[in-house]
Motif scaffolding. Structure first.
Motif, PDB file in Angstrom:
ATOM      1  N   SER A 158      74.804  47.911  58.572  1.00 27.89           N
ATOM      2  CA  SER A 158      74.534  49.245  58.194  1.00 27.89           C
ATOM      3  C   SER A 158      75.207  50.265  59.066  1.00 27.89           C
ATOM      4  CB  SER A 158      72.927  50.361  58.065  1.00 27.89           C
ATOM      5  OG  SER A 158      72.556  48.998  56.783  1.00 27.89           O
TER       6      SER A 158
ATOM      7  N   TYR B  45      69.484  53.227  49.426  1.00 27.33           N
ATOM      8  CA  TYR B  45      70.119  53.338  50.784  1.00 27.33           C
ATOM      9  C   TYR B  45      68.869  51.647  51.211  1.00 27.33           C
ATOM     10  CZ  TYR B  45      69.893  51.464  55.551  1.00 27.33           C
ATOM     11  OH  TYR B  45      70.123  50.421  56.972  1.00 27.33           O
TER      12      TYR B  45
ATOM     13  N   ALA C 113      70.437  47.883  50.633  1.00 24.29           N
ATOM     14  CA  ALA C 113      71.123  47.190  51.648  1.00 24.29           C
ATOM     15  C   ALA C 113      70.493  46.300  52.094  1.00 24.29           C
ATOM     16  CB  ALA C 113      71.345  48.374  52.759  1.00 24.29           C
TER      17      ALA C 113
ATOM     18  N   THR D 233      77.280  47.251  54.753  1.00 23.67           N
ATOM     19  CA  THR D 233      76.803  49.266  54.486  1.00 23.67           C
ATOM     20  C   THR D 233      76.903  50.640  54.933  1.00 23.67           C
ATOM     21  OG1 THR D 233      74.507  48.503  52.971  1.00 23.67           O
ATOM     22  CG2 THR D 233      74.615  50.453  53.435  1.00 23.67           C
TER      23      THR D 233
ATOM     24  N   THR E 213      65.333  54.306  58.521  1.00 29.43           N
ATOM     25  CA  THR E 213      66.863  53.698  58.070  1.00 29.43           C
ATOM     26  C   THR E 213      66.167  52.878  59.882  1.00 29.43           C
ATOM     27  OG1 THR E 213      67.641  54.998  57.533  1.00 29.43           O
ATOM     28  CG2 THR E 213      68.531  53.408  58.550  1.00 29.43           C
TER      29      THR E 213
ATOM     30  N   CYS F 234      65.587  48.867  58.814  1.00 29.85           N
ATOM     31  CA  CYS F 234      66.614  48.290  59.622  1.00 29.85           C
ATOM     32  C   CYS F 234      65.156  46.754  60.294  1.00 29.85           C
ATOM     33  CB  CYS F 234      68.118  48.920  60.181  1.00 29.85           C
ATOM     34  SG  CYS F 234      68.884  49.190  59.189  1.00 29.85           S
TER      35      CYS F 234
END
Length: 491
Positions: free
Chosen positions: A5, A365, A369, A375, A408, A412
């Motif tokens: 990402s 997202y 994602a 992404t 985020t 991830c």
């Protein structure tokens, strides 16, 4: 194959000239950004001048920034192409230009030139206007429709740009200024047609008429606390309104903020006598001077050819940047690519809504994602709120981004996605003071962080935006194109 990402923080640079302003990005209530900046092994990327294909010393911008990131190489930009054509006496030989001059001479009709005043070089470049005026025959009457800036230049700088222009045309009796509009009206890109209409009406002479000279009008606006970006459109009785049969030439070379005005003129008057510096939109049927160079082997193209999936997310204000510009300036959706447009909130200016659509973008997202190999996401807050000059509002916007970045990083790590965070150019890291706000982009470097399993990974200390795509490809285990720059990963 590793999923990646890329988060692009629009207008988020590194400020060392006035470090006290770093509180905007690194204050105690920005725990995630503070931690990232404290890591000694992150990369500083050049994002201006020749490093993004524009004039040395010029500020970078969202268009050239995303183009360079997606291309993985430095692409010569339109400003340099036009400079070269004008400097080498080649512009007047372009078939579109000779055709335009022939028509004007034969018909006796007028030429109306519109565009943004100033020299920051983000959307236009005032010397290009001078170059055009030099090569237009003196028997052709020229009427100027000028847009004042206040975003990419200081908020009262247009009076100086205007005075320089007036001095330049002082011996050109065929050139007159017909209208002035703040870019808020003339260069909207979010379908606020009521704004465009005001500027359009000024060009048509259907708005308030003034017998003042343009300098006096601007200075009076400043006295009334109305600055360059928001100058009310005005038509000067000493000029001439655009009418059927006349030629309209828009000299901005960047397309996104020139599209809406051009579309409405083309719709009402047809395309035969409409000229633009570049092709602003696919369906444009008028003539344009600078042909688009084809940028091949972009990041998106390479990922697509490998049969992999990719997701591009942004709100309206920056949607073209993560799609068209990121894909090499082509309005194309590659096989395996999904684009998600999140609507920008309808407000007059983003100091009224500093968090913008960040929460909605992250929601998209978070939902999508994990299902894509690559992404890219743009968060517009640093740039759009930074442009307002409101320190408190910009601080609020960065606080929201810090929260989003924390979420985020966790997302991830949970979904085995390698995360890269960078920016396209500087802006919000230099805000000036409430008495003297800075609303423009900067030439500062921007940060680049590589985060794996929730931890920051050391990368090369220096690079440019063109090094981002090769880095992504290396992480994904894909060979980069031969014309791309090097990866930022350490051996």
């Amino acid at each position: 194959m590793k999923k990646v990402s890329l988060i692009i923080l629009d207008g988020f640079g590194i400020n060392e000239a006035t470090p006290e302003e770093n509180s905007i990005t690194q204050a105690e209530n920005r725990p995630n950004f503070s931690k990232l900046f404290a890591f000694p092994g992150y990369t500083r990327l050049k994002a201006s001048g020749r490093d993004v294909g524009i004039v040395e010393g010029f500020m970078g911008g969202s268009e050239v920034g995303h183009l360079t990131i997606g291309a993985g190489k430095i692409v010569k930009q339109n400003i340099l192409e036009i400079n070269d054509l004008l400097d080498n006496d080649e512009f007047e030989k372009l078939p579109e230009f000779t055709e335009m001059v022939y028509y004007l001479r034969k018909s006796g009709k007028s030429l109306h030139i519109a565009g943004l005043l100033g020299t920051p070089g983000v959307h236009s470049y005032q010397p290009h206007l001078y170059g055009l005026l030099k090569i237009i025959p003196s028997e052709i009457n020229v009427y100027l429709h000028l847009f004042t800036d206040g975003r990419d230049s200081p908020r009262t700088e247009s009076v100086n740009y205007l005075q320089e222009l007036i001095d330049f045309i002082s011996d050109k009796k065929n050139v007159k200024i017909s209208s002035i509009s703040g870019r808020y009206f003339a260069m909207d890109r979010d379908n606020n047609w009521e704004r465009i209409q005001k500027s359009y009406d000024a060009i048509l002479g259907k708005i308030e008429k003034s017998d003042k000279d343009p300098i006096t009008y601007l200075k009076q606006s400043y006295s009334d606390k109305v600055f360059d970006e928001f100058i009310e459109p005005i038509y000067f009785v000493s000029g001439k309104a655009f009418e059927s049969g006349d030629v309209f030439l828009h000299y901005n070379y960047r397309s996104d903020r020139a599209t809406q005005l051009t579309k409405i003129i083309e719709k009402d008057f047809g395309s035969e006598n409409i000229y633009t510096m570049t092709k602003y939109y696919n369906e444009f049927a008028g003539k344009y001077f600078i042909k688009k160079q084809k940028v091949e082997n972009t990041l998106g193209e390479i990922i697509s050819k490998k049969g992999l999936s990719q997701l591009h997310i942004a709100e309206t204000e920056k949607f073209a940047h993560v799609t068209k510009f990121f894909n090499g300036g082509a309005q194309i959706v590659y096989p395996g690519e999904k684009d998600i447009l999140v609507a920008s909130h309808k407000v007059a200016t983003y100091d009224m809504d500093p968090e913008m659509s960040a929460d909605e973008i992250f929601a998209e997202y978070e939902k999508n994602a994990k299902d894509f190999d690559f992404t890219v996401v743009n968060y517009a807050n640093g740039d759009m709120v930074g442009h307002t000059g409101c320190l408190v509002c910009t601080s609020t916007s960065i606080e929201k981004l810090d929260e989003i970045i924390g979420k985020t990083i966790d997302y991830c790590a949970e979904n085995n996605i390698d995360l890269l965070i960078t920016a396209d150019h500087g802006n919000c890291e230099v805000m000036g003071t409430p008495q003297d706000p800075c609303t423009s982009h900067t030439t500062n470097e921007v940060p680049f962080w590589y985060i794996k399993d929730g931890e920051v990974v050391k990368t090369k200390p220096n690079g440019g935006l063109s090094n981002v795509a090769p880095t992504i490809l290396e992480i994904m285990g894909i060979a980069k194109a031969s014309d791309m720059k090097e990866s930022l990963l350490l051996d």
